[in-house]
Write an enzyme that holds these catalytic residues in place. Structure first.
Site, PDB file in Angstrom:
ATOM      1  N   ASP A   1       0.830  -1.213   0.000  1.00 63.97           N
ATOM      2  CA  ASP A   1       0.000   0.000   0.000  1.00 63.97           C
ATOM      3  C   ASP A   1       0.860   1.256   0.000  1.00 63.97           C
ATOM      4  OD1 ASP A   1      -2.651  -0.445  -0.315  1.00 63.97           O
ATOM      5  OD2 ASP A   1      -3.244   0.160   1.698  1.00 63.97           O
TER       6      ASP A   1
ATOM      7  N   ASP B   1      -8.714  -3.816   1.854  1.00 61.02           N
ATOM      8  CA  ASP B   1      -8.520  -3.201   3.156  1.00 61.02           C
ATOM      9  C   ASP B   1      -9.487  -3.764   4.198  1.00 61.02           C
ATOM     10  OD1 ASP B   1      -6.560  -1.557   2.077  1.00 61.02           O
ATOM     11  OD2 ASP B   1      -8.035  -0.079   1.421  1.00 61.02           O
TER      12      ASP B   1
END
Length: 517
Positions: free
Chosen positions: A366, A419
């Site tokens: 990320d 996520d």
């Protein structure tokens, strides 16, 4: 690996998207020069509604400069003023225009932004609109050696396409009137609250579903083994069905494959490519939706017989009658969403369709693709892909999205499926471990892991708002909270070795009594 599982993995791989609000993401940052007196405004988005020959036209969005006066925050207090094209257009010398508090439209380039603004103020302009030479916005700052910064008019930059439209109207001798104001964005929007509840609720329900399934499978297995001879029992190797085994190699491979797909999306992003993704998403959505519906309906006695009766279907094998009954609805739901996905309420359908090394790698993944990728690609690859730039779509359909209801700039608050799914693996594991170890809520790991996820996601949205809506990698905040809490508790309780190597407590006999928390 079957086709359905491959599609599911592809969706997870593509869904590691940052959280962001759409209104402010097109603003490109330029912080090369520090703030100083006369050049210390906060960058704000500016609404520019227009009226051409008395008829309301397009409302454009610009960005205010670091210098100049600030704008009104309410439309009713903003004056409607005539727009005039500068002569010369770049406004790098004193304009020949005779102005009476009109707004001056100028082109970017040739000299500094503050030079243009000073000349515009000198000929009595009430504000200056600067047209960028790209179809994007740019944050206007002061040059390092500039001193003449006492500018008493607001300066706003417009993207190239907006400026070209306004310029064409003026050249056609139309009367163009504009308003300039900058509405305040709320610190917290209801959309972010709903997304937080959806993400936390999804993990909560999925964790109990996973643990309950593992519990039922273990009980069933123990019933089959309780009469077996002791010499054939090896309870050390008994594990619950349906538990995904993710080793170090597969975790690293997952992130490598995810990175390759992300670059492919970035390079091939176009209308046709996104259509392929929509088809894959719909296929995965059909399978996922029917699995959820069958599991829920099977809890009711009216549907139990249909859920336990099977028919052999070519290519698919044995399928329950209940699955066959709900499949047409799931297919119709996905098709309707695909056809109408561009309309305002399509986000509802999109949201419905939707350990350790893995989380650590995803954490770095990320950060790399949101922040570090700018060094090689000159823009954030993750944000470009998530927004669906150059594809003609409002983002890829691999995320949860809710419209910002009370934000004057509109747009969506979003979170990638990854996520939720990846931290959810750890949270679900913690609940299964607690049930197997017969721990209560206070002495177990689940409540701590669930709370850590909720706090990590909350901090993500706080950071998002503090950074003016610039894309944030959610796992940057979620992973330290969840994984750090889990490992710290395991170490303090002396159970870290068991958690790390076995994933479940030792079971002394095949017949296990579960004690749900």
């Amino acid at each position: 690996m079957d086709i359905q599982r491959a599609i599911h993995i592809l969706i997870i791989v593509l869904s590691l998207s940052p959280c962001f609000g759409s209104a402010g993401d097109i603003v490109h940052q330029d912080n090369n020069t520090p703030k100083r007196p006369g050049c210390q405004n906060n960058f704000v988005l500016v609404k520019v509604p227009t009226r051409v020959d008395g008829v309301p036209e397009v409302e454009y969005v610009g960005v205010g400069a670091r210098f100049g006066t600030t704008l009104e925050s309410k439309e009713k207090h903003a004056n409607e003023t005539r727009l005039v094209l500068a002569d010369p257009p770049d406004c790098c010398s004193k304009p020949k225009n005779k102005l009476n508090r009109e707004v001056l439209l100028v082109h970017r380039g040739g000299c500094s932004f503050t030079t243009k603004a000073n000349f515009a103020e000198e000929v009595n302009a009430s504000a200056i609109l600067i047209i960028n030479y790209k179809t994007e916005l740019f944050k206007m700052v002061c040059e390092a050696n500039e001193t003449d910064l006492d500018i008493q008019i607001p300066a706003v930059m417009l993207p190239q396409d907006a400026g070209a439209n306004l310029e064409n109207h003026i050249k056609n001798n139309s009367l163009v009137l504009v308003q300039l104001y900058s509405p305040n964005r709320p610190m917290v929007d209801v959309a972010e609250v709903f997304l937080w509840l959806m993400a936390v609720g999804t993990i909560l329900c999925a964790s109990y579903w996973s643990a309950w399934t593992a519990r039922e499978a273990a009980i069933e297995q123990d019933k089959l083994l309780k009469d077996a001879s002791e010499e054939f029992l090896n309870t050390e190797n008994v594990s619950s069905r349906g538990v995904v085994d993710i080793n170090t190699k597969s975790a690293f491979l997952f992130v490598v494959v995810a990175s390759c797909f992300l670059v492919m999306l970035y390079k091939l992003m176009s209308f046709w490519f996104l259509e392929v993704l929509v088809v894959l998403f719909c296929i995965g959505g059909v399978e996922g939706l029917q699995t959820c519906l069958v599991s829920v309906l099977s809890c009711f006695r009216w549907f139990q017989h249909a859920g336990e009766s099977f028919v052999k279907v070519p290519f698919f094998g044995a399928i329950s009658y209940l699955t066959l009954a709900v499949c047409p609805f799931c297919i119709a739901f996905s098709v309707v969403w695909a056809v109408f996905r561009r309309i305002s309420f399509a986000w509802i359908g999109q949201d419905i369709l939707v350990g350790t090394v893995l989380l650590s790698c995803a954490f770095l993944y990320d950060i790399f693709w949101v922040f570090v990728s700018k060094w090689w690609f000159h823009e954030s690859v993750m944000i470009v892909v998530a927004r669906g730039d150059k594809s003609g779509e409002d983002g890829i359909p691999m995320l949860l999205k809710i419209p910002r209801m009370f934000d004057p700039w509109g747009g969506y608050s979003v979170i990638g499926f990854g996520d939720i799914i990846l931290p959810g693996l750890l949270v679900a594991f913690s609940l299964r471990y607690d049930w197997l170890a017969k721990k209560n809520l206070r002495t177990g790991y689940f409540v701590w892991a669930m709370t850590a996820y909720g706090l990590g996601l909350l901090i993500t949205y706080v950071a998002l708002n503090l950074m003016d809506g610039h894309g944030q990698p959610a796992l940057l905040y979620i992973v330290p909270f969840t994984l750090g809490t889990f490992l710290t508790l395991g170490k303090r309780r002396g159970e870290l070795k068991t958690l790390w190597t076995r994933g479940e407590p030792k079971r002394p006999c095949p017949h296990i009594q579960f004690q749900p928390s």
